[in-house]
Design a protein around this motif. Structure first.
Motif, mmCIF file in Angstrom:
data_model
loop_
_atom_site.group_PDB
_atom_site.id
_atom_site.type_symbol
_atom_site.label_atom_id
_atom_site.label_comp_id
_atom_site.label_asym_id
_atom_site.label_seq_id
_atom_site.Cartn_x
_atom_site.Cartn_y
_atom_site.Cartn_z
ATOM 1 N N ALA A 191 0.829 -1.207 0.000
ATOM 2 C CA ALA A 191 0.000 0.000 0.000
ATOM 3 C C ALA A 191 0.866 1.261 0.000
ATOM 4 C CB ALA A 191 -0.934 -0.014 1.207
ATOM 5 N N TRP A 192 1.976 1.220 0.725
ATOM 6 C CA TRP A 192 2.944 2.329 0.741
ATOM 7 C C TRP A 192 3.466 2.574 -0.669
ATOM 8 C CZ3 TRP A 192 5.532 5.852 3.896
ATOM 9 C CH2 TRP A 192 6.791 6.267 3.474
ATOM 10 N N ASP A 193 3.909 1.508 -1.306
ATOM 11 C CA ASP A 193 4.488 1.628 -2.649
ATOM 12 C C ASP A 193 3.477 2.190 -3.655
ATOM 13 O OD1 ASP A 193 6.958 0.683 -1.809
ATOM 14 O OD2 ASP A 193 6.614 -1.358 -2.535
ATOM 15 N N SER A 194 2.211 1.812 -3.520
ATOM 16 C CA SER A 194 1.209 2.264 -4.481
ATOM 17 C C SER A 194 0.635 3.641 -4.141
ATOM 18 C CB SER A 194 0.076 1.238 -4.588
ATOM 19 O OG SER A 194 -0.697 1.220 -3.409
ATOM 20 N N LEU A 207 -1.159 -1.756 21.575
ATOM 21 C CA LEU A 207 -0.405 -0.675 22.216
ATOM 22 C C LEU A 207 -1.005 -0.357 23.582
ATOM 23 C CD1 LEU A 207 1.148 2.431 20.766
ATOM 24 C CD2 LEU A 207 -0.642 2.784 22.434
ATOM 25 N N TYR A 208 -2.309 -0.176 23.639
ATOM 26 C CA TYR A 208 -2.970 0.145 24.911
ATOM 27 C C TYR A 208 -2.824 -1.003 25.917
ATOM 28 C CZ TYR A 208 -5.429 4.012 22.527
ATOM 29 O OH TYR A 208 -5.759 5.153 21.835
ATOM 30 N N GLU A 209 -3.046 -2.229 25.474
ATOM 31 C CA GLU A 209 -2.989 -3.385 26.373
ATOM 32 C C GLU A 209 -1.600 -3.585 26.971
ATOM 33 O OE1 GLU A 209 -4.275 -6.614 23.901
ATOM 34 O OE2 GLU A 209 -6.305 -5.800 23.731
ATOM 35 N N ARG A 210 -0.569 -3.323 26.179
ATOM 36 C CA ARG A 210 0.804 -3.575 26.635
ATOM 37 C C ARG A 210 1.515 -2.319 27.125
ATOM 38 N NH1 ARG A 210 2.432 -8.176 22.175
ATOM 39 N NH2 ARG A 210 0.654 -9.476 22.654
ATOM 40 N N ASN A 211 0.795 -1.207 27.099
ATOM 41 C CA ASN A 211 1.326 0.071 27.563
ATOM 42 C C ASN A 211 2.599 0.483 26.820
ATOM 43 O OD1 ASN A 211 1.172 2.406 29.158
ATOM 44 N ND2 ASN A 211 2.624 1.561 30.639
ATOM 45 N N TYR A 212 2.641 0.225 25.509
ATOM 46 C CA TYR A 212 3.741 0.739 24.700
ATOM 47 C C TYR A 212 3.503 2.225 24.455
ATOM 48 C CZ TYR A 212 4.790 -4.130 23.397
ATOM 49 O OH TYR A 212 5.094 -5.455 23.392
ATOM 50 N N TYR A 213 4.576 2.939 24.156
ATOM 51 C CA TYR A 213 4.421 4.336 23.764
ATOM 52 C C TYR A 213 4.014 4.411 22.293
ATOM 53 C CZ TYR A 213 5.271 9.314 23.339
ATOM 54 O OH TYR A 213 5.115 10.651 23.119
ATOM 55 N N ASP A 214 4.624 3.556 21.465
ATOM 56 C CA ASP A 214 4.246 3.491 20.051
ATOM 57 C C ASP A 214 4.670 2.147 19.488
ATOM 58 O OD1 ASP A 214 3.160 4.302 17.615
ATOM 59 O OD2 ASP A 214 4.355 6.120 17.456
ATOM 60 N N ILE A 215 4.079 1.789 18.351
ATOM 61 C CA ILE A 215 4.411 0.584 17.590
ATOM 62 C C ILE A 215 4.745 1.039 16.181
ATOM 63 C CG2 ILE A 215 3.463 -1.523 16.556
ATOM 64 C CD1 ILE A 215 1.736 -1.838 19.082
ATOM 65 N N PHE A 216 5.801 0.450 15.619
ATOM 66 C CA PHE A 216 6.292 0.855 14.298
ATOM 67 C C PHE A 216 6.489 -0.349 13.383
ATOM 68 C CE2 PHE A 216 8.325 3.453 17.617
ATOM 69 C CZ PHE A 216 7.899 4.721 17.282
ATOM 70 N N MET A 217 6.234 -0.128 12.092
ATOM 71 C CA MET A 217 6.597 -1.088 11.052
ATOM 72 C C MET A 217 7.394 -0.333 10.009
ATOM 73 S SD MET A 217 3.035 -3.181 10.641
ATOM 74 C CE MET A 217 2.067 -3.516 12.117
ATOM 75 N N LEU A 218 8.590 -0.853 9.720
ATOM 76 C CA LEU A 218 9.471 -0.228 8.744
ATOM 77 C C LEU A 218 9.734 -1.210 7.617
ATOM 78 C CD1 LEU A 218 10.815 0.532 11.869
ATOM 79 C CD2 LEU A 218 11.741 2.277 10.367
ATOM 80 N N ASP A 219 9.887 -0.672 6.415
ATOM 81 C CA ASP A 219 10.216 -1.549 5.293
ATOM 82 C C ASP A 219 11.731 -1.774 5.253
ATOM 83 O OD1 ASP A 219 11.328 0.702 4.002
ATOM 84 O OD2 ASP A 219 9.688 0.874 2.559
ATOM 85 N N GLN A 220 12.171 -2.578 4.323
ATOM 86 C CA GLN A 220 13.598 -2.913 4.218
ATOM 87 C C GLN A 220 14.473 -1.709 3.871
ATOM 88 O OE1 GLN A 220 14.162 -5.577 5.936
ATOM 89 N NE2 GLN A 220 15.377 -6.575 4.370
ATOM 90 N N GLN A 221 13.887 -0.675 3.301
ATOM 91 C CA GLN A 221 14.639 0.534 2.941
ATOM 92 C C GLN A 221 14.691 1.535 4.090
ATOM 93 O OE1 GLN A 221 12.026 -0.763 0.856
ATOM 94 N NE2 GLN A 221 13.679 -1.977 -0.042
ATOM 95 N N GLY A 222 14.030 1.238 5.205
ATOM 96 C CA GLY A 222 14.052 2.126 6.361
ATOM 97 C C GLY A 222 12.884 3.086 6.464
ATOM 98 N N ASN A 223 11.907 2.974 5.566
ATOM 99 C CA ASN A 223 10.736 3.854 5.627
ATOM 100 C C ASN A 223 9.797 3.412 6.738
ATOM 101 O OD1 ASN A 223 11.289 5.501 3.245
ATOM 102 N ND2 ASN A 223 11.010 3.572 2.142
ATOM 103 N N LEU A 224 9.338 4.361 7.527
ATOM 104 C CA LEU A 224 8.365 4.070 8.578
ATOM 105 C C LEU A 224 6.989 4.023 7.925
ATOM 106 C CD1 LEU A 224 7.621 3.540 11.468
ATOM 107 C CD2 LEU A 224 7.728 5.989 11.914
ATOM 108 N N ILE A 225 6.586 2.821 7.519
ATOM 109 C CA ILE A 225 5.365 2.647 6.727
ATOM 110 C C ILE A 225 4.113 2.594 7.590
ATOM 111 C CG2 ILE A 225 6.583 1.603 4.787
ATOM 112 C CD1 ILE A 225 5.693 -1.161 5.774
ATOM 113 N N TYR A 226 4.277 2.420 8.908
ATOM 114 C CA TYR A 226 3.129 2.440 9.820
ATOM 115 C C TYR A 226 3.598 2.762 11.227
ATOM 116 C CZ TYR A 226 -0.591 1.029 12.923
ATOM 117 O OH TYR A 226 -1.541 1.042 13.907
#
Length: 173
Positions: free
Chosen positions: A12-15, A69-88
């Motif tokens: 979806a990022w790529d498109s 995130l709420y259940e585990r009390n994280y500050y944030d959750i991230f998904m990055l692609d292989q090129q280093g883009n923060l896609i989510y």
């Protein structure tokens, strides 16, 4: 399932746009600038307006990762692609849709999340812990990151990371 989620966000990022600067501008506008929720509550937007596939993928998966995130009390959750883009990310701070590869030109590449991305890229089968230091996108609050590579059919498809909240305590304290 996490591998499928990362693949869906990557496709979806790529498109979404022709190049990364256009993706950054368009996604930050959709999920930060034009988001009706105030700073600190940008996560409340399940999806932005538009016909792009990214918004459909975001609508499908964002509620689940916000709940985690709420259940585990994280500050944030991230998904990055292989090129280093923060896609989510769940919270959509100013690091969202930027690049974290040390070889790239991303504004936050030298941050703790940049270290977490590079460490997971180098050692994708380990969970890497990045120690506490100020993190610019979180208003300079102290942040620690956990990261690991995510595989699908043996191949690395992306990096998953979490940002711990400033009040988290190490297990040995």
């Amino acid at each position: 399932e996490l591998a499928e989620v990362i693949v869906a966000f990557k496709e979806a990022w790529d498109s979404f746009a022709a190049n990364d600067p256009e993706r950054l501008a368009g996604l930050q506008a959709a999920y930060i600038t034009n988001n009706p929720h105030p700073a600190g509550s940008k996560d409340q937007l399940d999806y932005a307006d538009g016909s792009e596939e990214y918004h459909k993928v975001h609508q499908q998966y964002h509620p689940k990762y916000r709940s985690i995130l709420y259940e585990r009390n994280y500050y944030d959750i991230f998904m990055l692609d292989q090129q280093g883009n923060l896609i989510y990310s769940v919270y959509k701070e100013l690091d969202y849709a930027t690049n974290f590869a040390w070889a790239g030109a991303g504004e936050w590449k030298d941050s703790g999340l940049g270290e977490a991305y590079e460490a997971a890229r180098t050692n994708p089968d380990r969970i890497t812990v990045i120690d506490w230091k100020p993190y610019g996108p979180s208003a300079g609050a102290l942040a620690s990151f956990l990261s690991t590579g995510i595989r699908k059919n043996g191949e690395i498809v992306g990096i998953f990371a979490t940002q711990l909240p400033p009040d988290a305590k190490p297990i040995c304290s």
